[in-house]
Design a protein around this motif. Sequence first.
Motif, PDB file in Angstrom:
ATOM      1  N   THR A 165     -10.123   1.391   1.937  1.00 35.66           N
ATOM      2  CA  THR A 165     -10.252   0.096   1.255  1.00 35.66           C
ATOM      3  C   THR A 165     -10.174   0.235  -0.256  1.00 35.66           C
ATOM      4  OG1 THR A 165     -12.680   0.260   1.191  1.00 35.66           O
ATOM      5  CG2 THR A 165     -11.695  -0.784   3.131  1.00 35.66           C
ATOM      6  N   ASP A 169      -9.126  -5.848  -2.517  1.00 40.70           N
ATOM      7  CA  ASP A 169     -10.195  -6.702  -3.032  1.00 40.70           C
ATOM      8  C   ASP A 169     -11.294  -6.801  -1.975  1.00 40.70           C
ATOM      9  OD1 ASP A 169      -9.790  -9.047  -1.219  1.00 40.70           O
ATOM     10  OD2 ASP A 169      -7.880  -9.221  -2.266  1.00 40.70           O
ATOM     11  N   PRO A 170     -12.484  -7.263  -2.358  1.00 34.73           N
ATOM     12  CA  PRO A 170     -13.614  -7.262  -1.415  1.00 34.73           C
ATOM     13  C   PRO A 170     -13.342  -8.013  -0.110  1.00 34.73           C
ATOM     14  CG  PRO A 170     -14.418  -7.599  -3.640  1.00 34.73           C
ATOM     15  CD  PRO A 170     -12.919  -7.635  -3.721  1.00 34.73           C
ATOM     16  N   LYS A 171     -12.640  -9.136  -0.168  1.00 29.02           N
ATOM     17  CA  LYS A 171     -12.368  -9.897   1.061  1.00 29.02           C
ATOM     18  C   LYS A 171     -11.472  -9.094   2.004  1.00 29.02           C
ATOM     19  CE  LYS A 171     -10.632 -14.370   2.726  1.00 29.02           C
ATOM     20  NZ  LYS A 171      -9.623 -13.848   3.671  1.00 29.02           N
ATOM     21  N   ALA A 172     -10.385  -8.553   1.463  1.00 31.54           N
ATOM     22  CA  ALA A 172      -9.468  -7.772   2.298  1.00 31.54           C
ATOM     23  C   ALA A 172     -10.152  -6.506   2.816  1.00 31.54           C
ATOM     24  CB  ALA A 172      -8.218  -7.398   1.499  1.00 31.54           C
ATOM     25  N   GLY A 174     -13.307  -6.132   3.475  1.00 35.48           N
ATOM     26  CA  GLY A 174     -14.190  -6.530   4.570  1.00 35.48           C
ATOM     27  C   GLY A 174     -13.430  -6.752   5.866  1.00 35.48           C
ATOM     28  N   GLU A 175     -12.250  -7.338   5.764  1.00 33.01           N
ATOM     29  CA  GLU A 175     -11.434  -7.575   6.958  1.00 33.01           C
ATOM     30  C   GLU A 175     -10.962  -6.262   7.581  1.00 33.01           C
ATOM     31  OE1 GLU A 175      -8.432 -10.087   5.372  1.00 33.01           O
ATOM     32  OE2 GLU A 175      -9.655 -11.920   5.485  1.00 33.01           O
TER      33      GLU A 175
END
Length: 227
Positions: A165, A169-172, A174-175
């Motif tokens: 990761t 970015d944090p959203k990606a 997390g996914e």
Amino acid sequence: MKIDKVTLAFENKIVLKDISIDIDPGEFVFFIGSSGSGKTTLIRALIGDFAPYSGDIVLDNNIALYKNLNESFLQEYRRNIGVIFQDYKLLESKKVYENVAFAMEVCGYSDDIIVKRVPEALEQVGLLVKKDKFVKELSGGEKQRVAIARALVHEPQIIIGDEPTGNLDPKAAGEIMDIFEDLNQDGKTVIIATHDKAIVDARKKRVIAFKDKKILSDTPKGKYCLD
């Protein structure tokens, strides 16, 4: 898998000294540590890419990886591990489907098996709808999903990520971690080396910290801590 009294060194410089770790089938483990702490070198040893100075990696069938290492054994072993890197290592000028299929073609799989497995792997990471897109058209998170799909086509039992990761970015991020959690829930062993404190703290998995050439701590449901 057992990391059995392993010492890793570049020339005369020891990176990790006499470490032992047992990782049970189906575990989810984070490796953490500052830059130069040895976690990436250990990942390289786990994937058959960096021979220990001493000690060995003992597989679940009690066979020592480096003691028995030859080209055919290494190829068979690597089919049982899926490896995901920070920089994706994709062919940007090729389509999503072609990138995943290529991983099977170089291993000599038949066209019938490739046609069956590639869509299955892309479906697992939610990218089947983009199979005909060129990789260069994708976001960073989507590229990493392709990399995971490529790692899954051999149906490995062990998933290893080296900063998977780090470019997201944090959203990606997390996914992507959700995908790793799903794979772990399906019974796969997951080993992730990361600097991402937020991810480690949120996931509450086993955390092994490296510092000063040794294991600093090994904590079930741990957090990111290097003190």
